[in-house]
Design a protein around this motif. Structure first.
Motif, PDB file in Angstrom:
ATOM      1  N   PHE A 154       0.825  -1.213   0.000  1.00 40.76           N
ATOM      2  CA  PHE A 154       0.000   0.000   0.000  1.00 40.76           C
ATOM      3  C   PHE A 154       0.861   1.265   0.000  1.00 40.76           C
ATOM      4  CE2 PHE A 154      -2.493  -3.478   1.532  1.00 40.76           C
ATOM      5  CZ  PHE A 154      -3.700  -3.315   0.886  1.00 40.76           C
ATOM      6  N   GLY A 155       2.057   1.139  -0.573  1.00 44.88           N
ATOM      7  CA  GLY A 155       2.924   2.297  -0.738  1.00 44.88           C
ATOM      8  C   GLY A 155       3.791   2.627   0.449  1.00 44.88           C
ATOM      9  N   VAL A 156       3.756   1.816   1.507  1.00 42.39           N
ATOM     10  CA  VAL A 156       4.592   2.039   2.679  1.00 42.39           C
ATOM     11  C   VAL A 156       5.941   1.364   2.433  1.00 42.39           C
ATOM     12  CG1 VAL A 156       4.827   1.681   5.168  1.00 42.39           C
ATOM     13  CG2 VAL A 156       2.563   2.103   4.166  1.00 42.39           C
ATOM     14  N   PRO A 157       7.052   2.073   2.543  1.00 45.23           N
ATOM     15  CA  PRO A 157       8.359   1.483   2.217  1.00 45.23           C
ATOM     16  C   PRO A 157       8.890   0.597   3.340  1.00 45.23           C
ATOM     17  CG  PRO A 157       8.634   3.763   2.854  1.00 45.23           C
ATOM     18  CD  PRO A 157       7.146   3.508   2.851  1.00 45.23           C
ATOM     19  N   GLN A 158       8.106  -0.388   3.711  1.00 45.75           N
ATOM     20  CA  GLN A 158       8.440  -1.228   4.853  1.00 45.75           C
ATOM     21  C   GLN A 158       7.705  -2.559   4.741  1.00 45.75           C
ATOM     22  OE1 GLN A 158       7.575  -1.195   9.684  1.00 45.75           O
ATOM     23  NE2 GLN A 158       7.229   0.646   8.506  1.00 45.75           N
ATOM     24  N   LYS A 159       8.407  -3.659   5.033  1.00 44.33           N
ATOM     25  CA  LYS A 159       7.746  -4.942   5.143  1.00 44.33           C
ATOM     26  C   LYS A 159       7.106  -5.018   6.520  1.00 44.33           C
ATOM     27  CE  LYS A 159       8.436  -9.940   5.150  1.00 44.33           C
ATOM     28  NZ  LYS A 159       9.429 -11.055   5.083  1.00 44.33           N
ATOM     29  N   ARG A 160       5.800  -4.895   6.554  1.00 40.56           N
ATOM     30  CA  ARG A 160       5.093  -4.860   7.835  1.00 40.56           C
ATOM     31  C   ARG A 160       3.784  -5.636   7.677  1.00 40.56           C
ATOM     32  NH1 ARG A 160       5.979  -1.439  12.088  1.00 40.56           N
ATOM     33  NH2 ARG A 160       4.359  -1.378  13.697  1.00 40.56           N
ATOM     34  N   LEU A 161       3.761  -6.846   8.198  1.00 39.63           N
ATOM     35  CA  LEU A 161       2.568  -7.673   8.137  1.00 39.63           C
ATOM     36  C   LEU A 161       1.646  -7.294   9.288  1.00 39.63           C
ATOM     37  CD1 LEU A 161       4.138 -11.145   7.300  1.00 39.63           C
ATOM     38  CD2 LEU A 161       3.122  -9.501   5.725  1.00 39.63           C
ATOM     39  N   PRO A 179      -9.257  -4.838   1.125  1.00 42.14           N
ATOM     40  CA  PRO A 179      -8.491  -3.906   0.284  1.00 42.14           C
ATOM     41  C   PRO A 179      -7.511  -4.640  -0.619  1.00 42.14           C
ATOM     42  CG  PRO A 179      -8.512  -3.175   2.565  1.00 42.14           C
ATOM     43  CD  PRO A 179      -9.094  -4.557   2.557  1.00 42.14           C
ATOM     44  N   ARG A 180      -7.435  -4.199  -1.844  1.00 44.36           N
ATOM     45  CA  ARG A 180      -6.452  -4.745  -2.769  1.00 44.36           C
ATOM     46  C   ARG A 180      -5.235  -3.826  -2.818  1.00 44.36           C
ATOM     47  NH1 ARG A 180     -10.217  -5.728  -7.956  1.00 44.36           N
ATOM     48  NH2 ARG A 180     -12.107  -5.359  -6.725  1.00 44.36           N
ATOM     49  N   PRO A 181      -4.050  -4.372  -3.084  1.00 42.83           N
ATOM     50  CA  PRO A 181      -2.839  -3.548  -3.118  1.00 42.83           C
ATOM     51  C   PRO A 181      -2.994  -2.324  -4.014  1.00 42.83           C
ATOM     52  CG  PRO A 181      -2.249  -5.860  -3.225  1.00 42.83           C
ATOM     53  CD  PRO A 181      -3.759  -5.797  -3.340  1.00 42.83           C
ATOM     54  N   THR A 182      -2.410  -1.231  -3.579  1.00 41.60           N
ATOM     55  CA  THR A 182      -2.459   0.006  -4.354  1.00 41.60           C
ATOM     56  C   THR A 182      -1.184   0.224  -5.151  1.00 41.60           C
ATOM     57  OG1 THR A 182      -1.634   1.283  -2.474  1.00 41.60           O
ATOM     58  CG2 THR A 182      -4.025   1.104  -2.720  1.00 41.60           C
ATOM     59  N   THR A 183      -0.208  -0.666  -4.998  1.00 45.45           N
ATOM     60  CA  THR A 183       1.026  -0.547  -5.765  1.00 45.45           C
ATOM     61  C   THR A 183       1.501  -1.930  -6.183  1.00 45.45           C
ATOM     62  OG1 THR A 183       3.307   0.269  -5.763  1.00 45.45           O
ATOM     63  CG2 THR A 183       2.447  -0.577  -3.676  1.00 45.45           C
ATOM     64  N   GLN A 315     -11.489   3.025   3.307  1.00 38.49           N
ATOM     65  CA  GLN A 315     -12.215   3.148   2.044  1.00 38.49           C
ATOM     66  C   GLN A 315     -13.053   1.910   1.763  1.00 38.49           C
ATOM     67  OE1 GLN A 315      -8.841   4.000  -0.470  1.00 38.49           O
ATOM     68  NE2 GLN A 315      -9.232   6.208  -0.449  1.00 38.49           N
ATOM     69  N   ALA A 316     -12.499   0.733   2.097  1.00 45.14           N
ATOM     70  CA  ALA A 316     -13.269  -0.497   1.908  1.00 45.14           C
ATOM     71  C   ALA A 316     -14.491  -0.525   2.816  1.00 45.14           C
ATOM     72  CB  ALA A 316     -12.377  -1.710   2.174  1.00 45.14           C
ATOM     73  N   LEU A 317     -14.324  -0.097   4.061  1.00 44.55           N
ATOM     74  CA  LEU A 317     -15.451  -0.046   4.987  1.00 44.55           C
ATOM     75  C   LEU A 317     -16.478   0.994   4.551  1.00 44.55           C
ATOM     76  CD1 LEU A 317     -13.535  -0.356   8.374  1.00 44.55           C
ATOM     77  CD2 LEU A 317     -15.283  -1.944   7.529  1.00 44.55           C
ATOM     78  N   ALA A 329     -13.801   2.225  -5.754  1.00 41.97           N
ATOM     79  CA  ALA A 329     -12.730   2.371  -6.721  1.00 41.97           C
ATOM     80  C   ALA A 329     -11.460   2.903  -6.051  1.00 41.97           C
ATOM     81  CB  ALA A 329     -13.147   3.344  -7.824  1.00 41.97           C
ATOM     82  N   GLY A 330     -11.618   3.641  -4.941  1.00 42.55           N
ATOM     83  CA  GLY A 330     -10.469   4.256  -4.299  1.00 42.55           C
ATOM     84  C   GLY A 330      -9.455   3.267  -3.780  1.00 42.55           C
ATOM     85  N   TYR A 331      -9.863   2.098  -3.374  1.00 37.00           N
ATOM     86  CA  TYR A 331      -8.901   1.177  -2.794  1.00 37.00           C
ATOM     87  C   TYR A 331      -8.465   0.101  -3.773  1.00 37.00           C
ATOM     88  CZ  TYR A 331     -12.593  -2.325  -1.880  1.00 37.00           C
ATOM     89  OH  TYR A 331     -13.608  -3.239  -1.994  1.00 37.00           O
ATOM     90  N   THR A 332      -8.821   0.250  -5.021  1.00 36.87           N
ATOM     91  CA  THR A 332      -8.334  -0.695  -6.034  1.00 36.87           C
ATOM     92  C   THR A 332      -7.410   0.002  -7.037  1.00 36.87           C
ATOM     93  OG1 THR A 332     -10.276  -0.337  -7.448  1.00 36.87           O
ATOM     94  CG2 THR A 332     -10.378  -2.140  -5.866  1.00 36.87           C
ATOM     95  N   SER A 333      -7.085   1.245  -6.752  1.00 38.52           N
ATOM     96  CA  SER A 333      -6.289   2.020  -7.697  1.00 38.52           C
ATOM     97  C   SER A 333      -4.836   1.567  -7.706  1.00 38.52           C
ATOM     98  CB  SER A 333      -6.341   3.521  -7.336  1.00 38.52           C
ATOM     99  OG  SER A 333      -5.799   3.724  -6.051  1.00 38.52           O
TER     100      SER A 333
END
Length: 335
Positions: A154-161, A179-183, A315-317, A329-333
């Motif tokens: 989701f655009g965060v420069p970190q591996k964070r599960l 939510p689907r990945p944004t990147t 956005q999904a909620l 559409a906002g969270y599938t971009s």
């Protein structure tokens, strides 16, 4: 983007609340027991209603205006991965989970969002905990989903599960989509921090960034009982060292024009990141400030939920609660 209100408990530095705000939710109350976290919330959003109190002591009857909220959210303290499945042997972290579910019983929001470690959503050791939550939520008329997300998607420069529980009343649950990945291409540490590394004229900033091509390891806030601010245990520090970063401590300032970056000579020749750069790696905007001294500020960042992930779930909620195709559409971009 109107009309949806939320209560956020164990709000911390506001990462989850900020993401929900960006998704169109308005806070009715933010609660945290730590004075420094509440100071951070007030510093950045003076208009937010912030209450310094332990969730275990909170009585919603004294705050009648929160009974019509749409969402109850909680970024709870991390449960220990080694926790046993016996309810009598769990600690304060799981008592806070219980308290959040019981608060949902009192408030009856249309949706519930709980964020924690991925083990809480998946590990067999938490099966009894999940069953207790299931029983209570079903009794209240909610349907729900346990799942995990990686902030790097989701655009965060970190591996964070992160592990999530999302519950909605039966009228809206069928409309919820994870939510689907944004990147498609995770943002690297070098990309995220190049501008700041070069801000004071450091000559090697671009050369360093070219080598810092991976996402950051998970930032860990650490325990209140352990020492100062650093980037984590030995294995994590080795990952940072491969990017030419000394993870033993947090820098007080950005590197200047006289700093000689010589990572082959050892930790003394490596660069260190600052508190502000750690916040960027956690997905906070550059203008978000943190109250307290250095270690307290870093711990708030390390414990926070990345705002971009909170925005995606928000956005999904919102799409499920309003039936809004725009929100959906906002969270599938893509980026």
């Amino acid at each position: 983007m109107t009309g949806l209100r939320f209560v956020d408990v164990c709000a911390g530095a506001g990462g989850l609340a900020l993401g929900l705000e960006e998704a169109g939710f308005t806070p009715a109350l933010l609660l945290d027991k730590k004075a420094v976290a509440c100071a951070t919330l007030r510093l950045n959003r003076p208009g937010w209603p912030v209450l310094e109190m332990d969730l275990l002591d909170f009585s919603p009857q004294q705050h009648r205006d929160i009974y019509d909220v749409d969402l109850l959210s909680a970024g709870l303290p991390r449960v220990k991965s080694s926790a046993t499945s016996a309810r009598t042997e769990t600690g304060d972290e799981l008592r806070l989970l219980d308290a959040t579910v019981y608060l949902a019983h009192a408030l009856r929001p249309r949706a519930l969002l709980i964020e924690n470690v991925p083990e809480l959503a998946l590990a067999p050791s938490f099966k009894v905990t999940r069953e207790a939550v299931r029983s209570e939520l079903n009794h209240l008329g909610y349907e729900f989903d346990w799942f995990t997300l990686n902030a790097a998607d989701f655009g965060v420069p970190q591996k964070r599960l992160q592990g999530f529980l999302v519950a909605l009343d039966r009228q809206h649950f069928s409309a919820f989509r994870r939510p689907r990945p944004t990147t498609l291409t995770p943002r690297s540490v070098g990309e995220a921090l190049l501008d700041s590394m070069a801000a004071r004229g450091w000559q090697d900033a671009e050369r360093w960034a070219a080598g810092a091509r991976s996402v950051a390891p998970t930032l860990v806030g650490g325990s209140e009982m352990r020492g100062g601010a650093d980037l984590g245990p030995a294995g994590t520090r080795r990952a940072w060292a491969r990017m030419g970063v000394d993870g033993r401590a947090i820098a007080d300032d950005l590197p200047g024009p006289d700093f000689h970056w010589q990572p082959d000579t050892g930790q003394g020749g490596m660069v260190r990141i600052t508190i502000e750069q750690a916040a960027l790696l956690q997905g906070f905007p550059a203008d978000w400030k943190f109250a307290g001294k250095k270690t307290a500020r870093y711990r708030q960042i390390g414990h926070a939920s990345p705002p971009p992930v909170g925005r995606a779930i928000g956005q999904a909620l919102r799409a499920a609660l309003t039936g809004s195709e725009t929100s959906r559409a906002g969270y599938t971009s893509t980026p």
